[in-house]
Write an enzyme that holds these catalytic residues in place. Structure first.
Site, PDB file in Angstrom:
ATOM      1  N   ARG A   1      -7.014  12.823   0.864  1.00 25.52           N
ATOM      2  CA  ARG A   1      -5.911  13.304   1.708  1.00 25.52           C
ATOM      3  C   ARG A   1      -4.544  12.828   1.216  1.00 25.52           C
ATOM      4  NH1 ARG A   1      -6.990  10.029   7.278  1.00 25.52           N
ATOM      5  NH2 ARG A   1      -9.013  10.991   7.028  1.00 25.52           N
ATOM      6  N   HIS A   2      -4.520  11.698   0.490  1.00 27.73           N
ATOM      7  CA  HIS A   2      -3.231  11.265  -0.062  1.00 27.73           C
ATOM      8  C   HIS A   2      -3.353  10.924  -1.550  1.00 27.73           C
ATOM      9  CE1 HIS A   2      -5.035   7.558   1.371  1.00 27.73           C
ATOM     10  NE2 HIS A   2      -4.598   7.674   2.612  1.00 27.73           N
TER      11      HIS A   2
ATOM     12  N   GLU B   1     -10.861  -9.365   3.194  1.00 29.31           N
ATOM     13  CA  GLU B   1      -9.586  -8.980   3.808  1.00 29.31           C
ATOM     14  C   GLU B   1      -9.869  -8.824   5.295  1.00 29.31           C
ATOM     15  OE1 GLU B   1      -7.197  -5.944   1.949  1.00 29.31           O
ATOM     16  OE2 GLU B   1      -6.289  -5.386   3.861  1.00 29.31           O
TER      17      GLU B   1
ATOM     18  N   THR C   1      -6.808   6.549  10.077  1.00 27.09           N
ATOM     19  CA  THR C   1      -6.722   5.453   9.121  1.00 27.09           C
ATOM     20  C   THR C   1      -8.006   4.631   9.261  1.00 27.09           C
ATOM     21  OG1 THR C   1      -5.393   3.553   8.421  1.00 27.09           O
ATOM     22  CG2 THR C   1      -5.435   4.000  10.779  1.00 27.09           C
ATOM     23  N   THR C   2      -8.185   3.623   8.384  1.00 32.14           N
ATOM     24  CA  THR C   2      -9.432   2.861   8.398  1.00 32.14           C
ATOM     25  C   THR C   2      -9.646   2.205   9.761  1.00 32.14           C
ATOM     26  OG1 THR C   2      -8.828   2.335   6.131  1.00 32.14           O
ATOM     27  CG2 THR C   2     -10.784   1.232   7.018  1.00 32.14           C
TER      28      THR C   2
ATOM     29  N   ASN D   1       0.859  -1.181   0.000  1.00 29.19           N
ATOM     30  CA  ASN D   1       0.000   0.000   0.000  1.00 29.19           C
ATOM     31  C   ASN D   1       0.901   1.238   0.000  1.00 29.19           C
ATOM     32  OD1 ASN D   1      -1.355   2.294   1.112  1.00 29.19           O
ATOM     33  ND2 ASN D   1      -3.041   0.965   1.717  1.00 29.19           N
TER      34      ASN D   1
ATOM     35  N   ASP E   1      -0.094   4.491  -0.180  1.00 32.66           N
ATOM     36  CA  ASP E   1      -0.798   5.734   0.177  1.00 32.66           C
ATOM     37  C   ASP E   1       0.139   6.771   0.784  1.00 32.66           C
ATOM     38  OD1 ASP E   1      -3.170   4.537  -0.513  1.00 32.66           O
ATOM     39  OD2 ASP E   1      -3.869   4.241   1.545  1.00 32.66           O
ATOM     40  N   HIS E   2       1.062   6.298   1.649  1.00 31.86           N
ATOM     41  CA  HIS E   2       1.848   7.276   2.406  1.00 31.86           C
ATOM     42  C   HIS E   2       3.012   7.860   1.620  1.00 31.86           C
ATOM     43  CE1 HIS E   2      -0.900   6.918   5.558  1.00 31.86           C
ATOM     44  NE2 HIS E   2      -0.709   5.617   5.662  1.00 31.86           N
TER      45      HIS E   2
ATOM     46  N   ARG F   1       3.348  18.889   0.970  1.00 33.88           N
ATOM     47  CA  ARG F   1       3.934  20.103   0.410  1.00 33.88           C
ATOM     48  C   ARG F   1       3.327  20.513  -0.933  1.00 33.88           C
ATOM     49  NH1 ARG F   1       8.955  22.073   1.999  1.00 33.88           N
ATOM     50  NH2 ARG F   1       8.986  22.065   4.248  1.00 33.88           N
TER      51      ARG F   1
ATOM     52  N   GLU G   1      -8.569   0.395  -2.848  1.00 32.41           N
ATOM     53  CA  GLU G   1      -9.388   0.415  -1.628  1.00 32.41           C
ATOM     54  C   GLU G   1     -10.311   1.599  -1.716  1.00 32.41           C
ATOM     55  OE1 GLU G   1      -7.127   0.893   1.914  1.00 32.41           O
ATOM     56  OE2 GLU G   1      -6.032  -0.930   1.562  1.00 32.41           O
TER      57      GLU G   1
ATOM     58  N   HIS H   1      -5.618   3.640  -1.597  1.00 30.07           N
ATOM     59  CA  HIS H   1      -6.938   3.966  -1.052  1.00 30.07           C
ATOM     60  C   HIS H   1      -7.310   5.356  -1.543  1.00 30.07           C
ATOM     61  CE1 HIS H   1      -9.603   4.188   2.857  1.00 30.07           C
ATOM     62  NE2 HIS H   1     -10.270   4.502   1.758  1.00 30.07           N
TER      63      HIS H   1
ATOM     64  N   HIS I   1      -3.550  -4.328   7.776  1.00 26.71           N
ATOM     65  CA  HIS I   1      -3.654  -3.189   8.685  1.00 26.71           C
ATOM     66  C   HIS I   1      -2.738  -3.370   9.894  1.00 26.71           C
ATOM     67  CE1 HIS I   1      -5.122   0.451  10.423  1.00 26.71           C
ATOM     68  NE2 HIS I   1      -5.755   0.679   9.296  1.00 26.71           N
ATOM     69  N   GLY I   2      -1.784  -2.461   9.989  1.00 28.10           N
ATOM     70  CA  GLY I   2      -0.903  -2.429  11.160  1.00 28.10           C
ATOM     71  C   GLY I   2       0.197  -3.482  11.160  1.00 28.10           C
TER      72      GLY I   2
ATOM     73  N   ARG J   1      -9.445   8.018  -0.969  1.00 28.01           N
ATOM     74  CA  ARG J   1     -10.388   8.465   0.078  1.00 28.01           C
ATOM     75  C   ARG J   1     -11.250   9.596  -0.434  1.00 28.01           C
ATOM     76  NH1 ARG J   1      -8.836   6.620   5.501  1.00 28.01           N
ATOM     77  NH2 ARG J   1     -10.543   7.960   6.156  1.00 28.01           N
TER      78      ARG J   1
HETATM   79  N1  PXP Z   1      -5.736  -2.961   4.123  1.00 27.55           N
HETATM   80  C1  PXP Z   1      -6.724  -2.035   4.236  1.00 27.55           C
HETATM   81  C2  PXP Z   1      -8.106  -2.429   3.821  1.00 27.55           C
HETATM   82  C3  PXP Z   1      -6.445  -0.721   4.688  1.00 27.55           C
HETATM   83  O1  PXP Z   1      -7.437   0.179   4.797  1.00 27.55           O
HETATM   84  C4  PXP Z   1      -5.116  -0.386   4.984  1.00 27.55           C
HETATM   85  C5  PXP Z   1      -4.785   1.018   5.392  1.00 27.55           C
HETATM   86  O2  PXP Z   1      -5.007   1.881   4.326  1.00 27.55           O
HETATM   87  C6  PXP Z   1      -4.124  -1.381   4.839  1.00 27.55           C
HETATM   88  C7  PXP Z   1      -4.469  -2.666   4.438  1.00 27.55           C
HETATM   89  C8  PXP Z   1      -2.680  -1.107   5.130  1.00 27.55           C
HETATM   90  O3  PXP Z   1      -2.544  -0.796   6.475  1.00 27.55           O
HETATM   91  P1  PXP Z   1      -1.134  -0.298   7.020  1.00 27.55           P
HETATM   92  O4  PXP Z   1      -0.838   0.993   6.315  1.00 27.55           O
HETATM   93  O5  PXP Z   1      -1.363  -0.146   8.485  1.00 27.55           O
HETATM   94  O6  PXP Z   1      -0.120  -1.351   6.683  1.00 27.55           O
END
Ligand code: PXP
Length: 249
Positions: A54-55, A156, A105-106, A12, A14-15, A23, A75, A48, A195-196, A50
């Site tokens: 935001r990203h 998931e 986050t989700t 993922n 996103d970040h 910026r 996502e 994702h 997630h996490g 959103r």
């Molecule tokens: N899976 C889903 C459905 C999520 O919403 C996210 C966070 O965007 C992730 C996986 C990835 O989570 P993490 O960034 O904590 O690894």
């Protein structure tokens, strides 16, 4: 011949976009990041889109769809405008998630039981376009059975609660994930998780049976600051290579 992986990694990114949006620059490049993940051995790229943008931005999703050789997993929440974008982009996979404007986050999984009728229509529209649908849910029997009733190929499982806990609470959450994965697999669903997940808890996550793909973002992008994105993806893939064939059904 390349050995088939027992478990796949979806990165993922996103970040990477979070950093760019901080910026309003045109860097770091999303497609460039995806290409590095792909070259390092990632099996899919997750973003994702959103509602508050935001990203990840709409353009990122279109650009990824054009340039990726591996699968694109989008996502998204079940908002009509985002569903329309998914139907236009046609990613390989869509993972439907709950979304709140204020959350970092989700938080939590989608309530498939509550939104069954609405999901039925959305899933049918996505599947008519050839998009594989996954539902991001808590590892609860009622949610898993509702997902199977919807006829989606994937769920998931939300690993966030497990990843946030320690001690006996974490053990209980891990047990929920194990039971959820077994039930889902027995009723014909393919099981992803995310997630996490990070380098500290991956060992425990790998004790969950029947897993197809882990979607991991924040920890990989954070680790990339110190060892590069290529190194961070490879490090996670190496950890995941310990997944045992015997765990799968
Ligand atoms: N899976 C889903 C459905 C999520 O919403 C996210 C966070 O965007 C992730 C996986 C990835 O989570 P993490 O960034 O904590 O690894």
């Amino acid at each position: 011949m390349k050995k088939a992986s027992l478990i796949k990694l979806g990165v993922n990114i996103d970040h990477v976009a979070t950093l760019r949006q901080a910026r309003g620059t045109c860097y770091p490049g999303i497609v460039q990041a995806a290409n590095v993940c792909e070259a390092a051995g990632a099996h899919s790229i997750t973003v994702h889109l959103r509602e508050d943008r935001r990203h990840i931005q709409d353009e990122d999703v279109y650009n990824l769809k054009k340039s990726l050789k591996i699968k694109l997993n989008l996502e998204m929440a079940i908002h009509p405008a985002i569903v329309d974008i998914a139907l236009d982009v046609v990613p390989d996979e869509v993972c439907l998630v709950p979304e709140k404007r204020q959350e970092l986050t989700t938080e939590g999984g989608l309530d498939v039981v509550k939104h069954f009728k609405q999901l039925e229509k959305i899933c049918a529209r996505l599947e008519n376009k050839g998009i594989e649908v996954s539902l991001f849910i808590a590892p609860d029997a009622a949610q898993i059975k509702a997902a199977a009733w919807l006829g989606v190929p994937y769920i998931e499982m939300h690993t966030g609660t497990f990843c946030d806990e320690t001690g006996t609470k974490a053990d209980r959450e891990l047990d929920r994930l194990v039971r959820g994965a077994i039930l889902a697999s027995e009723i014909g669903l393919r099981v992803n998780a995310g997630h996490g997940i990070n380098m500290n808890n991956i060992g425990s996550v790998l004790s969950v049976p029947c897993l197809d793909t882990l979607n991991i973002g924040h920890s990989i992008v954070s680790r990339a600051l110190f060892i590069g994105l290529d190194g961070a993806v490879r490090e996670m893939l190496t950890a995941m290579s310990r997944y045992k064939a015997g765990f799968r059904r």
